[in-house]
Write a protein that holds these residues in place. Sequence first.
Motif, PDB file in Angstrom:
ATOM      1  N   ILE A  18      -7.261  -1.291  -6.096  1.00 12.59           N
ATOM      2  CA  ILE A  18      -8.583  -1.872  -5.831  1.00 12.59           C
ATOM      3  C   ILE A  18      -8.572  -2.668  -4.537  1.00 12.59           C
ATOM      4  CG2 ILE A  18     -10.242  -3.580  -6.666  1.00 12.59           C
ATOM      5  CD1 ILE A  18      -9.666  -2.610  -9.499  1.00 12.59           C
ATOM      6  N   LYS A  19      -7.515  -3.423  -4.301  1.00 13.47           N
ATOM      7  CA  LYS A  19      -7.429  -4.194  -3.058  1.00 13.47           C
ATOM      8  C   LYS A  19      -7.406  -3.285  -1.839  1.00 13.47           C
ATOM      9  CE  LYS A  19      -5.216  -8.364  -4.876  1.00 13.47           C
ATOM     10  NZ  LYS A  19      -3.993  -9.220  -4.865  1.00 13.47           N
ATOM     11  N   GLN A  20      -6.882  -2.084  -2.001  1.00  7.38           N
ATOM     12  CA  GLN A  20      -6.852  -1.115  -0.903  1.00  7.38           C
ATOM     13  C   GLN A  20      -8.127  -0.261  -0.864  1.00  7.38           C
ATOM     14  OE1 GLN A  20      -4.502  -1.021   1.509  1.00  7.38           O
ATOM     15  NE2 GLN A  20      -3.781  -2.861   0.444  1.00  7.38           N
ATOM     16  N   LYS A  21      -9.074  -0.581  -1.750  1.00  5.61           N
ATOM     17  CA  LYS A  21     -10.341   0.150  -1.851  1.00  5.61           C
ATOM     18  C   LYS A  21     -10.113   1.625  -2.167  1.00  5.61           C
ATOM     19  CE  LYS A  21     -12.710  -3.052   1.273  1.00  5.61           C
ATOM     20  NZ  LYS A  21     -13.609  -3.209   2.442  1.00  5.61           N
ATOM     21  N   ASP A  22      -9.068   1.881  -2.916  1.00  9.67           N
ATOM     22  CA  ASP A  22      -8.742   3.240  -3.356  1.00  9.67           C
ATOM     23  C   ASP A  22      -9.101   3.306  -4.841  1.00  9.67           C
ATOM     24  OD1 ASP A  22      -7.848   5.796  -3.322  1.00  9.67           O
ATOM     25  OD2 ASP A  22      -5.781   5.350  -2.783  1.00  9.67           O
ATOM     26  N   TYR A  23     -10.397   3.459  -5.107  1.00  7.47           N
ATOM     27  CA  TYR A  23     -10.908   3.223  -6.453  1.00  7.47           C
ATOM     28  C   TYR A  23     -10.663   4.383  -7.415  1.00  7.47           C
ATOM     29  CZ  TYR A  23     -13.270  -0.421  -3.815  1.00  7.47           C
ATOM     30  OH  TYR A  23     -13.540  -1.481  -2.992  1.00  7.47           O
ATOM     31  N   GLY A  24     -10.646   5.611  -6.917  1.00  4.68           N
ATOM     32  CA  GLY A  24     -10.431   6.758  -7.792  1.00  4.68           C
ATOM     33  C   GLY A  24      -9.113   6.694  -8.537  1.00  4.68           C
ATOM     34  N   PRO A  25      -7.980   6.548  -7.831  1.00  6.63           N
ATOM     35  CA  PRO A  25      -6.698   6.425  -8.544  1.00  6.63           C
ATOM     36  C   PRO A  25      -6.632   5.217  -9.465  1.00  6.63           C
ATOM     37  CG  PRO A  25      -6.335   6.954  -6.236  1.00  6.63           C
ATOM     38  CD  PRO A  25      -7.798   6.636  -6.375  1.00  6.63           C
ATOM     39  N   ALA A  26      -7.317   4.124  -9.082  1.00  5.41           N
ATOM     40  CA  ALA A  26      -7.320   2.926  -9.931  1.00  5.41           C
ATOM     41  C   ALA A  26      -7.968   3.238 -11.277  1.00  5.41           C
ATOM     42  CB  ALA A  26      -8.068   1.789  -9.234  1.00  5.41           C
ATOM     43  N   TYR A  27      -9.117   3.907 -11.245  1.00  7.74           N
ATOM     44  CA  TYR A  27      -9.821   4.195 -12.493  1.00  7.74           C
ATOM     45  C   TYR A  27      -9.082   5.244 -13.316  1.00  7.74           C
ATOM     46  CZ  TYR A  27     -13.766   4.875 -15.662  1.00  7.74           C
ATOM     47  OH  TYR A  27     -14.562   4.951 -16.775  1.00  7.74           O
ATOM     48  N   PRO A  58       0.809  -1.226   0.000  1.00  5.32           N
ATOM     49  CA  PRO A  58       0.000   0.000   0.000  1.00  5.32           C
ATOM     50  C   PRO A  58       0.838   1.271   0.000  1.00  5.32           C
ATOM     51  CG  PRO A  58      -0.863  -1.584   1.585  1.00  5.32           C
ATOM     52  CD  PRO A  58       0.437  -2.135   1.095  1.00  5.32           C
ATOM     53  N   GLN A  59       1.986   1.268   0.691  1.00  4.51           N
ATOM     54  CA  GLN A  59       2.816   2.478   0.788  1.00  4.51           C
ATOM     55  C   GLN A  59       3.540   2.808  -0.520  1.00  4.51           C
ATOM     56  OE1 GLN A  59       2.814   0.130   3.421  1.00  4.51           O
ATOM     57  NE2 GLN A  59       1.356   1.506   4.434  1.00  4.51           N
TER      58      GLN A  59
END
Length: 245
Positions: A56-65, A23-24
């Motif tokens: 996505i695994k970190q539920k950080d969807y904005g940067p993923a998309y 994550p880091q």
Amino acid sequence: MLAALEAEAPWRGKLFLALGQNPQSLGPANQLLLDLGRTDAPPKSSELSAVITGYIKQKDYGPAYRLFLFSLSDRERKLGGYIFNGGFEPLFSGKPFDWVIHDRSGLEITFAGSQGAGESESDSNSGATVRFLNTPVKNAALQQYVELPPGSYRMSMTVSATNLKLPKQLFWSVRCADPSSEIARFNIPEGTFNRRSLSLDFTVGPAACPIQLLRLETAAIAESWRFRYVGTLVMHRLSIERVSS
């Protein structure tokens, strides 16, 4: 490091795989990919997928998309929309916001491309062909992540089928990925038909649902031989459009 990556260092792929699992390190990995996009050695699909999946695994969807959108080529941008590549062109990047085909022993899925200029309207070879092998089929066969803001939508599909027998439902589902819950279910009919147009209206509520999962799946709970799927389905086009409520 950027110079080494641009020179195709042998550890380049493993580096992004490792960065995507920490994550880091997702932020630095994202920046490296952006920087590589301005070089003669742009990011590979596997490298982008590793970092997008990590977000996505970190539920950080904005940067993923956003990273997915950044990665699209000029040709791929023409396939954009709420559903990416809704005409099932034979392009596979492996990225989560693109089509992902699951390995299922009871069926075969092939992409032949959407209808193009000069093709006949009755050409049933375009799109995605799902051939069932007279065996049980459980769980999802095809999926992609989508981003639908709260609002009203219409999912439309043009499909053909030959001797399609479905002992349990075969359907497209739209599910909120986090928290997991079903938003809509679009059933596919049995039988033999040519280019049938189907549509379903649904709503994404105002409750927090930053990302959804679109999946083609069956309602089979167990792989019982009493429930064998038979026939061929051709999905020529699948789309989601926003409509006024």
